[in-house]
Design an enzyme around this catalytic site. Structure first.
Site, PDB file in Angstrom:
ATOM      1  N   GLU A 446      70.086 -35.105 -34.630  1.00 54.18           N
ATOM      2  CA  GLU A 446      71.006 -34.585 -33.680  1.00 54.18           C
ATOM      3  C   GLU A 446      71.695 -33.502 -34.140  1.00 54.18           C
ATOM      4  O   GLU A 446      73.161 -33.400 -33.978  1.00 54.18           O
ATOM      5  CB  GLU A 446      71.747 -35.309 -32.824  1.00 54.18           C
ATOM      6  CG  GLU A 446      71.064 -36.647 -32.114  1.00 54.18           C
ATOM      7  CD  GLU A 446      71.939 -37.171 -30.941  1.00 54.18           C
ATOM      8  OE1 GLU A 446      72.965 -36.812 -30.661  1.00 54.18           O
ATOM      9  OE2 GLU A 446      71.228 -38.116 -30.146  1.00 54.18           O
ATOM     10  N   GLU A 521      66.019 -43.138 -31.163  1.00 49.96           N
ATOM     11  CA  GLU A 521      67.101 -43.537 -30.628  1.00 49.96           C
ATOM     12  C   GLU A 521      66.668 -43.942 -28.932  1.00 49.96           C
ATOM     13  O   GLU A 521      66.277 -43.069 -28.458  1.00 49.96           O
ATOM     14  CB  GLU A 521      68.567 -42.625 -30.528  1.00 49.96           C
ATOM     15  CG  GLU A 521      69.131 -42.820 -31.824  1.00 49.96           C
ATOM     16  CD  GLU A 521      70.558 -41.945 -31.892  1.00 49.96           C
ATOM     17  OE1 GLU A 521      71.150 -41.960 -30.971  1.00 49.96           O
ATOM     18  OE2 GLU A 521      70.541 -41.421 -33.095  1.00 49.96           O
TER      19      GLU A 521
HETATM   20  C1  GAL Z   1      73.634 -40.359 -30.312  1.00 54.05           C
HETATM   21  C2  GAL Z   1      74.172 -40.081 -31.908  1.00 54.05           C
HETATM   22  C3  GAL Z   1      74.553 -41.813 -32.378  1.00 54.05           C
HETATM   23  C4  GAL Z   1      75.436 -42.128 -31.307  1.00 54.05           C
HETATM   24  C5  GAL Z   1      74.842 -42.338 -30.225  1.00 54.05           C
HETATM   25  C6  GAL Z   1      75.919 -43.005 -29.155  1.00 54.05           C
HETATM   26  O1  GAL Z   1      73.725 -38.990 -29.688  1.00 54.05           O
HETATM   27  O2  GAL Z   1      72.852 -39.737 -32.432  1.00 54.05           O
HETATM   28  O3  GAL Z   1      74.735 -41.315 -33.522  1.00 54.05           O
HETATM   29  O4  GAL Z   1      76.747 -41.311 -31.735  1.00 54.05           O
HETATM   30  O5  GAL Z   1      74.576 -40.971 -29.282  1.00 54.05           O
HETATM   31  O6  GAL Z   1      75.510 -42.823 -27.835  1.00 54.05           O
END
Ligand code: GAL
Length: 959
Positions: A446, A521
């Site tokens: 990100e 994610e």
């Molecule tokens: C994503 C990020 C993670 C964490 C997550 C929480 O954007 O890559 O590290 O922060 O959000 O929602």
């Protein structure tokens, strides 16, 4: 079977004889012939907090007229080998000083609100020192000190020699210290870590939170991280390519041969190859490559994580100069743009989790056995892949993944193509490339500033090509939150989607049909374990699966998206474990995240069972919520069943509430009017009962129960047992709503190293550690006298206001002729709670002969300068809160020459406060205690007490 292989080293043809053998038992080269030593030096360190900008609180490091950057060996203050660290706390590594701090609303929420960082300069710099002996016989060896990772911006000195600065809190680093050592005597390592700045947006810990090693080799040796094993499997033959970088740090040329041997897990030699006639000039290195065939190889897989060893041996004139063992696995990996991921030719849907590196109680200072505990916990729900978000992990985490069968994305910290970032990426790959668990290098996560633009595309393309130049056997990924269709997503080999709710993966796949892809994610659900009604006041969120907002899917929606699309190799849940920091959607006083499938202790939330039903082949029937709803009689309660059965039937007090058919990757729900008693779900497969789950209304807590995860641990001072604390009712049923506080005591060869309960808003201490307060002695004043027999001037209330500041005059020979004796006086302030501590005066001589008086009472009589570093326990009755007086009557210390100086520091008083006993409240019925071996054998007994409840004990054998 014998094969002849030809290989080329720097233009020279060499012939390798490669033998595949089936039955020989491999013997390690004898200790005498193999010189390499790899010793863990975690024990016996001293620790104290320093200061980012106040020199007096930072032990005057860097204040000398000539700094350690000006002249080699000029490490001053606490970096000097002469520094007196007797007052510092004794600790063993790994150590995280952040987790020892209390919580504060002024601290960084994203980091779990521990009172360190910008607003807490007094707790943001840590100093570590260790004295160690190097035998005289080591002279001539190549000796280095290796750190697995220090958070962060560490500076290291050995014997006052500056070795380097490592800004990263996640890189491993190693310094050659051979020439700085005192052979046949004491040596001092000093480390200063500054955790003021953050690297991530999650808890990161502080200090030397990973292992430290002392490495000793011959000058002709295998380079650090110098071996590289890759495997190709074809028709029951594995070609194992083993490359070893040999380095000659000697001042003369060395001639040698290199043998590479593959040994299986039973100790049998499978193949061996030898390269002879090699010569290296001083300070040159060479890659020696062998291709070793292994027939009918036992493959490393998720289910059978079989490891092999490559033993690389360097020999010179018949003597082994170095021998190094590389653990590896024989396996193949392949991505397909339409069908996803293949391990050993078999399709594997990636069922992954993201995780940070901290655990309840211990923070980032994780014992190796806790890594295994966590990987086992994740495997229990069918998780087969682990993303090291968002930085290189500790090597022992990767060892656990190799050993237990867990695929890994190893992730680089910061994207960029300056030499710093490329070098960081390279160091990660070189260090970790032999772990069979690693299937992908992630170049970043990100990167909002670049991910959707042309700069991002260029940087990603360069980093990707660079990573492949170091290791072409893994797939390169990047995790992307936006800009799909532009930037990084147009160049990356394996596109990592962070959250697909707002992205069209089908469109991207159509546009880039040859691109591999997965969900780096997904499933950003927020939940408190065991909570089934939102309570915004308490900052508790229900554990039913639900989407956080429109930017994210629920867990079920997310998994359905990935399960339905073969071109997506799988997904990584955000997150496996709850972690400190990022308590989305809350802030203070929540200090832990809500994202985990298990809480920060590893206790499963209900989501764990949703995944277990679709991620494993085991029959799962899991009911939620609990059935303790006193006061809600007759009201409707939402009841869910997670199961992989075809049908599930729900019963309340034996009455059927209906059978429902399970949709693949789904769950079932009922609205049930509450009445106390027994709720049971029965799962059916093909019409027959396959499993069930029961939740019962319990009575009030009656007993505190302890359950260790293991009955025996190693008596090695490192191994741990994880103990679950539960409150049970008088029928031995766990009470799911219990919040009792439990107190803990321990006997035998074990110590408690941390406690937790998974409550994101708990501000209770994680650790109860002894505390040190160093009381400094104020500015000395002096008066010249005739001899040591002074009476009036040592009295507490003597008026010394007319005396001059001490050491005003140069301590030269003339001073020695003029002045026979001196009385020095100073005050020191004892805190109000000083009497609860053990007080020790660590004396440093300021006279050739000196007598010491505290508050008028003599504690040291005519101590000679030769009796260096004396110490005195100070009785509580001798001291009082507020101002106290010290007087030293001494004959003068004189400078040896005009450049020399004399000691002007009388020493300090250490107040050592004993650790308070451990305690913790239960949260949703549970708490956790982590117990570590102290190194001795015997039975460890952990006892728990709780007001009004029957106490209990757990026994763990340390052997
Ligand atoms: C994503 C990020 C993670 C964490 C997550 C929480 O954007 O890559 O590290 O922060 O959000 O929602």
């Amino acid at each position: 079977m014998k094969n002849k292989y030809i290989y080329i080293i720097k233009g020279v043809f060499c012939i390798l004889l490669l033998t595949a053998v089936k039955t020989t038992t491999y013997a390690q080269p004898s200790a005498a012939s193999s010189k390499r030593e790899h010793a863990c030096i975690d024990n016996g360190w001293r620790f104290a907090l320093g200061h980012p900008y106040d020199p007096a609180k930072d032990y005057y490091n860097g204040t000398g007229g000539f700094s350690y950057f000006a002249k080699t060996g000029y490490g001053d203050g606490a970096a000097s080998p002469e520094f007196d660290d007797r007052g510092w706390r004794k600790i063993n590594l790994p150590h995280d000083w952040a987790v020892e701090q209390s919580f504060s609303p002024k601290a960084s929420v994203s980091h779990g609100s521990k009172a360190i960082g910008r607003n807490f300069p007094d707790a943001s710099v840590g100093w570590y020192r260790k004295t160690f002996v190097i035998p005289a016989t080591d002279l001539g060896r190549h000796i280095s000190i290796a750190f697995d990772g220090v958070f962060r911006n560490s500076i290291v000195w050995v014997n006052g020699h500056y070795l380097g600065t490592e800004p990263s809190g996640y890189n491993s680093f190693e310094y050659d210290i051979s020439e700085y050592l005192n052979y046949g005597g004491n040596n001092v390592i000093a480390v200063r870590a500054d955790a003021t700045m953050e690297e991530g947006w999650f808890y990161e810990g502080a200090g030397i939170y990973r292992h430290v090693w002392l490495n000793k080799t011959d000058q002709l040796h295998i380079a650090a991280n110098g071996t590289f094993v890759t495997t190709r499997v074809n028709n029951n033959i594995a070609d194992v390519t083993a490359t070893a970088a040999i380095i000659n740090s000697d001042k003369k040329a060395r001639s040698f041969s290199v043998t590479q041997t593959i040994v299986d897990s039973d100790g049998k030699t499978l193949a061996t190859g030898k390269a002879t006639g090699l010569t290296l000039k001083p300070f040159t290195s060479q890659d020696v490559k062998s291709v070793l065939p292994v027939t009918n190889p036992k493959l490393w897989s998720i289910e059978t994580p079989i490891l092999h060893r490559l033993v690389t041996t360097v020999e010179e004139n018949g003597t082994v100069t170095d021998s190094y063992t590389t653990r590896f696995g024989i396996r193949t990996i392949r991505f397909d743009a339409n069908e996803g991921f293949f391990l050993n030719g078999k399709h594997v849907k990636i069922k992954g989790t993201n995780n940070h590196q901290d655990h309840a109680g211990v923070g980032a200072a994780m014992p190796d056995a806790l890594q295994e505990f966590r990987i086992r916990t994740l495997k229990g729900m069918g998780c087969n892949a682990y993303r090291c978000s968002h930085h290189p992990p500790t090597p022992e985490l990767l060892d656990a993944c190799d050993k237990l069968g867990m695929l890994v994305i190893d992730e680089n910290r910061l994207m960029g193509v300056a030499s710093t970032e490329l070098n960081d990426l390279k160091r990660m790959i070189l260090r970790d490339r032999n772990h069979p668990s690693i299937i992908s290098w992630s170049i970043g996560n990100e990167e909002w500033g670049i991910e959707g633009n042309i700069t991002g595309a260029r940087i990603a393309a360069t980093m990707q090509a660079f990573a492949k130049s170091v290791d072409s056997s893994r797939y390169i990924t990047a995790a992307i939150s936006g800009g799909i269709g532009n930037g990084i997503s147009t160049v990356i080999d394996v596109l990592g989607y962070n959250y697909v709710a707002s992205k069209n993966t089908d469109e991207q796949h159509k546009k880039y049909p040859n691109q591999f892809s997965w969900g780096t994610e997904e499933g950003s659900t927020v939940a408190s374990r065991g909570i089934y009604e939102d309570d915004m006041g308490k900052q508790q969120l229900v554990a039913y699966d639900r989407k956080q907002n429109d930017f994210f899917y629920s867990l079920e929606q997310g998994w359905k998206h990935y399960a339905a699309r073969p071109y997506l190799a799988g997904m990584f849940i955000w997150t496996g474990f709850d972690y400190r920091g990022e308590p989305t959607p809350f802030g203070w006083p929540s200090v832990v995240s809500y994202f985990g499938m298990v809480d920060a202790c590893g206790f499963p939330k209900d989501d764990y069972y949703y995944l277990k039903s679709w991620w494993t082949d085991k029959t799962v029937v899991h009911l939620l919520p609990h059935w303790n709803w006193q006061g809600k009689e007759g009201q409707e309660i939402r009841v869910c069943a997670y199961s992989n059965c075809d049908e599930v039937e729900l019963f309340l007090n034996k009455k059927s509430l209906g059978k429902k058919t399970m949709e693949p990757n789904g769950h079932l729900e009922w609205q049930v009017k509450y009445e106390p008693g027994t709720l049971e779900a029965i799962g059916y497969k093909k019409g027959a009962k396959a499993g069930n789950d029961i939740v019962k209304t319990t009575l009030a807590p009656a007993q505190i129960k302890l359950q260790a995860d293991r009955a025996a641990i190693k008596a090695d001072g490192k191994d741990i047992a994880v103990i679950t604390v539960q409150a049970t009712d008088k029928n031995a049923m766990g009470v799911p709503t219990a919040e009792n506080e439990a107190g803990f005591s321990i006997e035998g060869p074990g110590k408690i190293i941390g406690v937790g309960n998974g409550n994101q808003t708990s501000l209770e201490p994680d650790q109860y550690v002894e505390r040190v307060n160093l009381v400094s002695i104020g500015n000395l004043k002096e008066k010249f006298v005739d001899d040591l027999n002074v009476k009036a001037e040592i009295a507490t209330d003597y008026d010394d206001s007319g005396w001059q500041n001490a050491f005003k005059d140069a301590r030269d020979d003339e001073f020695g002729r003029k002045v026979k004796a001196i009385v020095y006086r100073a005050g020191f302030i004892m805190p109000d709670d000083g009497a609860t501590a053990t007080a020790t005066f660590f004396n440093k001589n300021i006279g050739k002969v000196q007598s010491i008086y505290i508050n008028g009472k003599e504690i040291g009589h005519e101590i000679k300068e030769s009796a260096r570093n004396t110490e005195f326990k100070l009785e509580a009755a001798l001291l009082h809160p507020g101002n106290n007086t010290i007087a030293v009557v001494a004959t003068p210390l004189l400078k040896a020459n005009i450049w020399a100086s004399v000691n002007t520091d009388p020493g300090l008083i250490q107040l050592l406060y004993p650790a308070a006993p451990y305690k913790r409240k239960l949260f949703s019925g549970h708490a956790q205690v982590i117990v570590q071996s102290t190194g001795q054998r015997g039975t460890i007994v952990l006892k728990a007490t709780s007001a009004g409840l029957k106490e209990s004990a757990a026994q763990i054998v340390a052997k």
